[in-house]
Design an enzyme around this catalytic site. Structure first.
Site, PDB file in Angstrom:
ATOM      1  N   HIS A   1       0.602  12.470  -8.499  1.00  0.00           N
ATOM      2  CA  HIS A   1       0.240  11.050  -8.840  1.00  0.00           C
ATOM      3  C   HIS A   1      -0.920  10.886  -9.328  1.00  0.00           C
ATOM      4  CE1 HIS A   1       3.894   9.591  -6.417  1.00  0.00           C
ATOM      5  NE2 HIS A   1       4.235   9.482  -7.727  1.00  0.00           N
TER       6      HIS A   1
ATOM      7  N   ARG B   1      -3.300   8.858 -10.133  1.00  0.00           N
ATOM      8  CA  ARG B   1      -4.591   7.792  -9.457  1.00  0.00           C
ATOM      9  C   ARG B   1      -4.939   8.321  -8.086  1.00  0.00           C
ATOM     10  NH1 ARG B   1      -0.448   2.844  -9.234  1.00  0.00           N
ATOM     11  NH2 ARG B   1       0.690   3.602  -7.721  1.00  0.00           N
ATOM     12  N   GLU B   2      -4.174   9.269  -7.661  1.00  0.00           N
ATOM     13  CA  GLU B   2      -4.648   9.579  -6.091  1.00  0.00           C
ATOM     14  C   GLU B   2      -5.643  10.718  -5.867  1.00  0.00           C
ATOM     15  OE1 GLU B   2      -0.538  10.336  -4.647  1.00  0.00           O
ATOM     16  OE2 GLU B   2       0.058   8.219  -5.301  1.00  0.00           O
TER      17      GLU B   2
ATOM     18  N   ARG C   1      -0.318   6.235 -12.527  1.00  0.00           N
ATOM     19  CA  ARG C   1       0.533   6.783 -11.751  1.00  0.00           C
ATOM     20  C   ARG C   1       1.276   8.203 -12.217  1.00  0.00           C
ATOM     21  NH1 ARG C   1       3.531   6.283  -6.884  1.00  0.00           N
ATOM     22  NH2 ARG C   1       5.534   6.810  -6.955  1.00  0.00           N
TER      23      ARG C   1
ATOM     24  N   HIS D   1      -0.670  12.944  -0.962  1.00  0.00           N
ATOM     25  CA  HIS D   1      -0.714  11.728  -1.712  1.00  0.00           C
ATOM     26  C   HIS D   1      -1.643  11.016  -1.092  1.00  0.00           C
ATOM     27  CE1 HIS D   1       3.184  12.458  -4.315  1.00  0.00           C
ATOM     28  NE2 HIS D   1       3.298  13.063  -3.407  1.00  0.00           N
TER      29      HIS D   1
ATOM     30  N   GLU E   1       0.276  11.224   3.312  1.00  0.00           N
ATOM     31  CA  GLU E   1      -0.441  10.207   2.450  1.00  0.00           C
ATOM     32  C   GLU E   1      -1.827  10.103   3.186  1.00  0.00           C
ATOM     33  OE1 GLU E   1       0.519   8.611   0.102  1.00  0.00           O
ATOM     34  OE2 GLU E   1       2.748   8.303   0.235  1.00  0.00           O
TER      35      GLU E   1
HETATM   36  O1  0X9 Z   1       6.362   6.992  -3.490  1.00  0.00           O
HETATM   37  C1  0X9 Z   1       6.006   8.481  -3.244  1.00  0.00           C
HETATM   38  O2  0X9 Z   1       6.457   9.035  -4.125  1.00  0.00           O
HETATM   39  C2  0X9 Z   1       5.038   8.632  -2.237  1.00  0.00           C
HETATM   40  N1  0X9 Z   1       4.084   7.496  -1.959  1.00  0.00           N
HETATM   41  S1  0X9 Z   1       3.088   7.145  -3.030  1.00  0.00           S
HETATM   42  O3  0X9 Z   1       2.556   6.043  -2.648  1.00  0.00           O
HETATM   43  N2  0X9 Z   1       2.067   8.411  -2.773  1.00  0.00           N
HETATM   44  O4  0X9 Z   1       3.604   7.081  -4.366  1.00  0.00           O
HETATM   45  C3  0X9 Z   1       5.699   8.854  -0.971  1.00  0.00           C
HETATM   46  C4  0X9 Z   1       6.770  10.011  -1.125  1.00  0.00           C
HETATM   47  C5  0X9 Z   1       7.758  10.186   0.062  1.00  0.00           C
HETATM   48  N3  0X9 Z   1       8.678  11.222  -0.062  1.00  0.00           N
HETATM   49  C6  0X9 Z   1       9.868  11.022  -1.260  1.00  0.00           C
HETATM   50  N4  0X9 Z   1      10.190   9.986  -1.461  1.00  0.00           N
HETATM   51  N5  0X9 Z   1      10.790  11.914  -1.180  1.00  0.00           N
HETATM   52 ZN    ZN Z   2       1.546   9.591  -4.272  1.00  0.00          ZN
END
Ligand code: 0X9
Ligand code: ZN
Length: 294
Positions: free
Chosen positions: A65, A67-68, A116, A186, A256
């Site tokens: 992503h 912005r991270e 993002r 992330h 995260e």
């Molecule tokens: O939503 C996401 O892709 C991740 N959080 S974020 O805030 N960095 O965007 C979490 C991903 C968790 N894993 C899966 N969704 N498979």
């Molecule tokens: Zn992310």
């Protein structure tokens, strides 16, 4: 050094990758695995101490992503650590920035600092960008992802439609027998997530991973990280961790990083060091556990 306590533009990161691979050519190999939508090169750095028979490996990626920013900062930090003890037992494949186009976009367009997604446009789509973490082939575009290209969680027109996702998936597929752990960095929320996120059902390793398990206890004690089970949160299909798990990589985690919302994606550079130290101890915890269960 202070280099690792700052955020860096994509141009700087490309330069850095070239330099570390040159200076540490005994330990590091820069592998070109494909090109982004905007034709930027995609690199994986292989950290390895030994020639000879292929070792088990751990994959770590950053910057899915855009912005991270703390996420690529961790990958750079990780590579900078000599990791001598870990390298006795494992090779590491580290990909500092998957979403190169999006990352560059957040740097060059300050008004879009919170972008993002990727920067691709498919067909006559009205909006740009696919969420790369909804584009993997794991219950692709199910509930929790969006088929609407203007949404932040747009899954893309088909699985692996993003060249970056396709390149990563192909590389990991080709190395799946040696990759024993998949870790994707992330931000933010300071959590360690593990499969599944695409279903509320437990994975077959769920109980091993949760019940008073040394790994989870170790992760929990890693400063600042509180483990939470991904099946307890909202559904989000098409993620890289679930995809890697179903490919057969049992130890598959999304970490995260900091913080929990005070600064969010705009984490001040002063927090890079403490964030990377705690994430490093989490990665070591995972590596130790994998080693004991090889
Ligand atoms: O939503 C996401 O892709 C991740 N959080 S974020 O805030 N960095 O965007 C979490 C991903 C968790 N894993 C899966 N969704 N498979
Ligand atoms: Zn992310």
């Amino acid at each position: 050094s202070s280099y690792y306590q700052n955020y860096h533009s994509l141009k700087e990161i490309y330069y850095w990758m070239e330099e570390v691979a040159r200076v540490h050519s005994d330990l590091l190999e820069k592998i070109h695995i494909g090109s982004s939508y905007e034709k930027r090169p995609l690199y994986v750095l292989k950290l390895s101490k030994g020639q000879g028979n292929p070792k088990s490996a751990i994959w770590i990626d950053c910057g899915i992503h855009a912005r991270e920013w703390i996420s690529p900062a961790f990958c750079l930090w990780f590579i900078d650590q000599t990791m001598t003890t870990l390298l006795e037992h494992f090779d590491f494949y580290v990909m500092p920035v998957i979403n190169v186009d999006g990352y560059e976009y957040t740097w060059s367009h300050p008004s879009n600092r919170l972008w993002r997604k990727s920067r691709s446009r498919h067909g006559n789509n009205r909006c740009i960008g696919t969420d790369m973490n909804r584009n993997f082939d794991a219950q692709w575009c199910g509930k929790g992802a969006s088929p609407n290209e203007c949404y932040e969680t747009y899954c893309g027109p088909y699985p692996e439609s993003e060249p970056e996702v396709k390149a990563v998936a192909r590389f990991i597929r080709d190395h799946k027998d040696i990759i024993k752990a998949y870790i994707t960095m992330h931000s933010y929320s300071q959590l360690v997530l593990f499969p599944y996120s695409y279903t509320m059902k437990k994975s077959k390793d769920h109980d091993e991973l949760v019940k008073g398990n040394a790994l989870i206890l170790g992760l929990q004690s890693s400063m600042g990280l509180k483990t939470r089970i991904s099946s307890m949160q909202i559904m989000s299909p098409g993620g890289s961790d679930d995809w890697a798990y179903d490919l057969g990589i049992k130890y598959s985690f999304t970490i995260e990083l900091r913080d929990t919302g005070t600064y969010g994606f705009l984490l001040p550079p002063e927090e890079i060091r403490p964030t990377c130290l705690e994430a490093l101890s989490a990665v070591k915890e995972i590596a130790q556990h994998v080693l004991q269960n090889l």
